[in-house]
Design a protein around this motif. Sequence first.
Motif, mmCIF file in Angstrom:
data_model
loop_
_atom_site.group_PDB
_atom_site.id
_atom_site.type_symbol
_atom_site.label_atom_id
_atom_site.label_comp_id
_atom_site.label_asym_id
_atom_site.label_seq_id
_atom_site.Cartn_x
_atom_site.Cartn_y
_atom_site.Cartn_z
ATOM 1 N N TRP A 218 0.818 -1.216 0.000
ATOM 2 C CA TRP A 218 0.000 0.000 0.000
ATOM 3 C C TRP A 218 0.854 1.269 0.000
ATOM 4 O O TRP A 218 0.316 2.366 -0.153
ATOM 5 C CB TRP A 218 -0.935 0.011 1.201
ATOM 6 N N GLU A 223 -4.102 3.299 -6.502
ATOM 7 C CA GLU A 223 -5.331 2.829 -5.874
ATOM 8 C C GLU A 223 -5.728 1.457 -6.375
ATOM 9 O O GLU A 223 -6.241 0.643 -5.611
ATOM 10 C CB GLU A 223 -6.465 3.825 -6.124
ATOM 11 N N ARG A 226 -3.821 -1.139 -4.436
ATOM 12 C CA ARG A 226 -4.288 -1.267 -3.049
ATOM 13 C C ARG A 226 -5.581 -2.067 -2.962
ATOM 14 O O ARG A 226 -5.724 -2.936 -2.087
ATOM 15 C CB ARG A 226 -4.478 0.119 -2.451
ATOM 16 N N TRP A 227 -6.508 -1.814 -3.860
ATOM 17 C CA TRP A 227 -7.772 -2.532 -3.800
ATOM 18 C C TRP A 227 -7.607 -3.984 -4.221
ATOM 19 O O TRP A 227 -8.293 -4.866 -3.693
ATOM 20 C CB TRP A 227 -8.817 -1.835 -4.669
ATOM 21 N N LYS A 282 -5.933 8.909 -0.808
ATOM 22 C CA LYS A 282 -5.826 8.802 -2.258
ATOM 23 C C LYS A 282 -4.821 9.818 -2.792
ATOM 24 O O LYS A 282 -4.790 10.958 -2.349
ATOM 25 C CB LYS A 282 -7.195 9.053 -2.908
#
Length: 304
Positions: A218, A223, A226-227, A282
Motif C-alpha cells: 500500500w 489505488e 491497493r484494492w 488517495k
Amino acid sequence: MASTNDPFQFQEFEEAGNLLEANRDATTISIEDDEIKPEKQRRAAAFSPDGEDEDPLASDDKTELLSGQQKSVPFWTFEYYQRLFDIETHHVKERIIGSMLPWPGKNFIHLYLRRNPDLYGPFWICTTLVFAIAISGNLANFLVHLGKPNYKYTPEFQKVTIAATAIFSYAWFVPLALWGFLLWRNNKIMNLVSYSFMEIVCVYGYSLAIYIPAVVLWILPYEWLRWCTIVVALCLSGSVLVMTFWPAVKDDHPKIIIAIMSAIVLLNVLLAVGCKAYFFSKPEQALPADISAATDVTKAPSPT
C-alpha cells in the motif's frame, strides 16, 4: 605314576558331564551370570533407582509426556501463559503458511493447532502489523505530497496508537464475543463442535498474517494496486476463518449460521477497508485543493 586317589584330579567335572548327558534339559547356573548379562538388562538395572531416591515431580512429568496430556493449570497463573509461548519456530512457520494458503475443506484448528494453541505467533503478527500500518501510512502520505513546496513532512506517531487499538481489539474482543456465543449455543445444542478461547484467538491472530505484505504494498500510490491486494487478503483471511468455524455452526439453525458467518466476514472486511481508508489517502485528493490554493494566491485583486 599318579595314584587313582590323587586329590588334584578334577573328578567332579566328569560327574557333572555324566549328569548333563543323562538329563540334557537341566538348567545350569554359572557364577559368571552377572558378568554376561545382556546389555539391555544391565541398562535397565542401572536406570531403575530405589523408590526413596525417585522424585515424584519428575515422575509426574514423565507420565504426562508419555500419555501426551498436559496438566491443566488456572489461567491466572504464570505457568498457564508460559505454556502458550512454548512453541518451536517451525510450528509458527507452518501456521503462518497455512493461514496464507488455506486448503478447501481443511480446518485450521484441527490441522495445525491440535489442541496446542499459542500466543507467540499471534502476538508478533499483530505487533508487526501495527508497525507496518503506521510506517507504511506515513511513507504513503510522504510520497503523495512529495515535491510540493508548501508541504512539510511531520511523522504521525499517533497512528501507531490508533493502529494498535484497532488491531489488538479485533484480535481479542472479536474472538471473545465469538467464543461466548459458541459456548452459549453449545449449551443449547449439545452436538456442536466447541473451541476454546485460546484456539479462537490463535486462529484470528494467524489470519492477520496475510495483511502484512499487503500493507507494505500500500506504500505505492496506486489505488488499483491497493484494492487488488485488499481483495486478495480478504479472500485468504476470510477463507481461513469461515472454514475453521463452519464445523462449529453447521448443525445450528440456518438463521444462526447466516448471522455468525456474515458477522465473521463483515468484521474482517471492516478492519481491512477501515485501515486502508484511514491510514492511506488517495493520491488524487490533494491535487484539486493545491490547484485551487495556487489560483487563490496568484489571483490579483480586482480594481475598485
